[in-house]
Structures are given as C-alpha cells and as structure tokens.
Design a protein around this motif. Structure first.
Motif, short mmCIF file in Angstrom:
data_model
loop_
_atom_site.label_atom_id
_atom_site.label_comp_id
_atom_site.label_asym_id
_atom_site.label_seq_id
_atom_site.Cartn_x
_atom_site.Cartn_y
_atom_site.Cartn_z
N HIS A 22 -20.44 54.27 85.05
CA HIS A 22 -20.80 53.54 83.84
C HIS A 22 -22.29 53.72 83.59
O HIS A 22 -23.11 53.53 84.48
CB HIS A 22 -20.47 52.06 83.99
N GLU A 23 -22.62 54.06 82.36
CA GLU A 23 -24.02 54.23 81.99
C GLU A 23 -24.59 52.86 81.61
O GLU A 23 -23.94 52.06 80.97
CB GLU A 23 -24.12 55.19 80.80
N LYS A 24 -25.83 52.61 82.02
CA LYS A 24 -26.49 51.33 81.79
C LYS A 24 -26.83 51.16 80.31
O LYS A 24 -27.34 52.08 79.68
CB LYS A 24 -27.76 51.25 82.63
N GLU A 25 -26.55 49.97 79.80
CA GLU A 25 -26.89 49.67 78.41
C GLU A 25 -28.27 49.01 78.37
O GLU A 25 -28.55 48.12 79.15
CB GLU A 25 -25.84 48.74 77.80
N GLN A 27 -31.16 46.99 76.03
CA GLN A 27 -31.34 46.19 74.81
C GLN A 27 -32.83 45.97 74.58
O GLN A 27 -33.55 45.61 75.52
CB GLN A 27 -30.62 44.85 74.94
N LYS A 122 -29.19 47.87 70.74
CA LYS A 122 -28.65 48.30 72.04
C LYS A 122 -28.36 49.78 71.99
O LYS A 122 -27.94 50.31 70.96
CB LYS A 122 -27.35 47.54 72.35
N PHE A 123 -28.57 50.45 73.13
CA PHE A 123 -28.23 51.86 73.26
C PHE A 123 -28.03 52.15 74.75
O PHE A 123 -28.36 51.32 75.60
CB PHE A 123 -29.33 52.76 72.66
N LEU A 124 -27.47 53.30 75.03
CA LEU A 124 -27.24 53.68 76.42
C LEU A 124 -28.48 54.32 77.02
O LEU A 124 -29.25 54.99 76.30
CB LEU A 124 -26.05 54.63 76.52
N GLU A 125 -28.69 54.12 78.31
CA GLU A 125 -29.87 54.65 78.98
C GLU A 125 -29.99 56.17 78.80
O GLU A 125 -31.08 56.71 78.67
CB GLU A 125 -29.81 54.30 80.47
#
Length: 167
Positions: A22-25, A27, A122-125
């Motif tokens: 899982h990729e870190k979200e 914010q 919010k976006f993915l790392e």
C-alpha cells in the motif's frame, strides 16, 4: 523412528496480501502565494486563523510583520512571500483579506500570512516529484517536492529548511 509428515498449510488470501504494497497517502493544506500553489503537510499545520491583532516588532527583519497573541502564546507572524524571495507588495488590506496559517517549526509555532487558502489536498507519496530547478519562483532548498495536479503544480514546502535559516 518415523518422522512426522510435513504438511503444507495454505491460508486462503494470505499470499495475495503478502505481495500487495500500500502506498502512503499524503495530506497537505494548500494555499496561494501570489501565483504559486503552495502547501504544507497537514501534520505541521497547527491552525488557520483570521486573528488580525498583530503587534509590530521594532528592529525585526523586514519579513517579520509582528507578533500575535494566540490564546496566551506569543507567535511571530511573517510575510512568507518575502521570506521565500517571492517579489510582491504587501496589500493595504492584508489584515482584512489574508489568512494566517500557524505552522509548527523547529523554532516553535510561526504564523505565515498567505493570500488565499485553497484547502486540503490528498495524493499518494509516489506522486511527489523532485522540484524542477529554476522554473519556480522559490529557492529549491525550501521545497520538498512537487505534485502535478490537473491544471497546476502543487509545491510542497520544506518547513524545517525554511525556518532553520539564520536570519
């Protein structure tokens, strides 16, 4: 002597979970500084205020607007645009129009005056890209990275770098 027979146990669904990463979200709180869409990780934002009771500080650096009393705590308020080298005039209605974002820095809480609060994004790392050298009006040493949004480039500020300056 007979050795016990080894049995392979297959737990349903475990193999699928092991291979899944899982990729870190991330914010951030995004705001405008002149034409730039800038952000700070939400973990570093203490609050956003309309507090207009800022007391000037004599002999302070030019980017320090003054200090404010935030529930008994004295917090310096700065013109972040000037501190980052973004050339812009301070509007006469700065105290009635602009917002102040209180951020946690290595030197304590600091209020930064921004032109407009855009909101939470919010976006993915993995969406974070290295800062493009020379294409943004902010020195790259103050940028953690950028994220390409639909129509704009979101700049993620490096608060530790900005407020560790010896000014």
């Amino acid at each position: 002597m007979n050795q016990p027979e080894k049995k392979e146990i297959n737990v349903i669904g475990v193999e699928e979970l092991i291979g899944e990463v899982h990729e870190k979200e991330i914010q951030v709180i995004a705001f405008k500084l002149k034409e730039e869409l800038v952000s700070v990780p939400i973990e570093q934002v203490v609050e956003i205020t309309n507090n207009r009771d800022i007391t000037p500080v004599p002999k302070a650096p030019s980017f320090v607007i003054g200090v404010m009393n935030l529930r008994g705590k004295i917090v310096p308020v700065i013109n972040l645009k000037e501190h980052l080298g973004i050339v812009d005039e301070i509007p006469e209605d700065i105290y009635s129009r602009n917002k102040i974002v209180i951020v946690e820095t290595p030197k304590g809480e600091v209020g930064v005056v921004v032109d407009e609060i855009v909101g939470s994004i919010k976006f993915l790392e993995g969406d974070i890209l290295p800062e493009p050298i020379g294409t943004i009006g902010i020195d790259v040493k103050y940028i953690s990275g950028v994220v390409q949004l639909d129509r704009e480039l979101l700049i993620i500020l490096n608060i530790e770098s900005i407020f560790n300056r010896e000014d």
